[in-house]
Design a protein around this motif. Structure first.
Motif, short mmCIF file in Angstrom:
data_model
loop_
_atom_site.label_atom_id
_atom_site.label_comp_id
_atom_site.label_asym_id
_atom_site.label_seq_id
_atom_site.Cartn_x
_atom_site.Cartn_y
_atom_site.Cartn_z
N UNK A 35 0.79 -1.23 0.00
CA UNK A 35 0.00 0.00 0.00
C UNK A 35 0.82 1.28 0.00
N UNK A 36 0.24 2.30 -0.62
CA UNK A 36 0.72 3.67 -0.54
C UNK A 36 -0.47 4.53 -0.11
N UNK A 37 -0.20 5.71 0.43
CA UNK A 37 -1.24 6.52 1.03
C UNK A 37 -1.24 7.93 0.48
N UNK A 38 -2.45 8.48 0.31
CA UNK A 38 -2.63 9.85 -0.17
C UNK A 38 -3.82 10.45 0.58
N UNK A 39 -3.63 11.64 1.15
CA UNK A 39 -4.74 12.33 1.80
C UNK A 39 -5.72 12.82 0.73
N UNK A 44 -2.72 15.69 -5.07
CA UNK A 44 -2.71 14.38 -5.73
C UNK A 44 -3.99 13.61 -5.42
N UNK A 45 -4.45 13.69 -4.19
CA UNK A 45 -5.70 13.02 -3.82
C UNK A 45 -6.85 13.53 -4.67
N UNK A 133 8.25 7.29 2.49
CA UNK A 133 8.18 6.50 1.25
C UNK A 133 6.81 5.86 1.06
N UNK A 134 6.04 5.73 2.13
CA UNK A 134 4.70 5.12 2.04
C UNK A 134 3.66 6.10 1.52
N UNK A 135 3.99 7.38 1.49
CA UNK A 135 3.03 8.41 1.09
C UNK A 135 3.41 9.00 -0.27
N UNK A 136 2.39 9.24 -1.08
CA UNK A 136 2.62 9.79 -2.42
C UNK A 136 2.37 11.29 -2.42
#
Length: 136
Positions: A35-39, A44-45, A133-136
Motif C-alpha cells: 500500500x501507498x497513502x494519499x490524503x 494528488x488526492x 516513502x509510504x506516502x505519495x
C-alpha cells in the motif's frame, strides 16, 4: 499522473483522527509493502478522485485505488484493504456476504460521527522520515 502501478493506493481523510489511526494500523501490518497513502485533501488526492470520476463533494470515505484495475470505497475498500494485508485479516472477505447497502449504512454512520467521536486535526498528518516513502 505518475502513480506506482504495482501498489494499491489508499486515499484517506488526512485530518480525521480515526482515519490516521487506520493508516498507522495498515502501515504496521503491510509486511508485503502493498500500500501507498494519499490524503483526500492533497492535490494528488484530488487529482486521483477526478481521474477515477468520483465527485469530491460527495465523498468522505476511504478509497482503495488499484491503478489501471479498479477502485473500491466505503466498506468494500475496508474489506479489500484487509484482504491485502493477508493473514487473519484476509478472512474479513467473509463480510462480503452482507449486502453492500447494509455494510455501507453502518460505514456511513461511523463516517458521519468520526469527528465527534475521534476528533479532527487542524492539518494533515506529516509522516516521519521513515514513513515518507509510504506516502505519495
Amino acid at each position: 499522473m505518475n502513480l506506482p502501478r504495482d501498489k494499491k493506493i489508499i486515499l484517506f481523510d488526512g485530518v480525521c483522527n480515526l482515519c490516521n489511526s487506520f493508516v498507522q494500523y495498515v502501515i504496521k501490518r503491510d509486511k508485503k509493502d502493498v500500500f501507498r497513502f494519499v490524503a483526500l485533501q492533497s492535490d494528488l488526492g484530488q487529482e486521483i478522485l477526478k481521474h477515477i470520476g468520483i465527485d469530491t463533494k460527495n465523498i468522505d470515505s476511504i478509497i482503495l485505488y488499484e491503478p489501471g484495475i479498479a477502485y473500491f470505497y466505503k466498506s468494500s475498500a475496508a474489506i479489500e484493504i484487509a484482504k491485502g494485508l493477508g493473514g487473519f485479516l484476509g478472512l474479513s472477505a467473509i463480510f462480503k456476504i452482507i449486502p453492500t447497502a447494509l455494510r455501507n449504512t453502518i460505514y456511513d454512520y461511523v463516517a458521519k460521527n468520526r469527528y465527534k467521536w475521534y476528533g479532527k486535526k487542524e492539518a494533515c498528518m506529516i509522516p516521519t522520515p521513515e514513513l515518507k516513502a509510504k506516502f505519495l
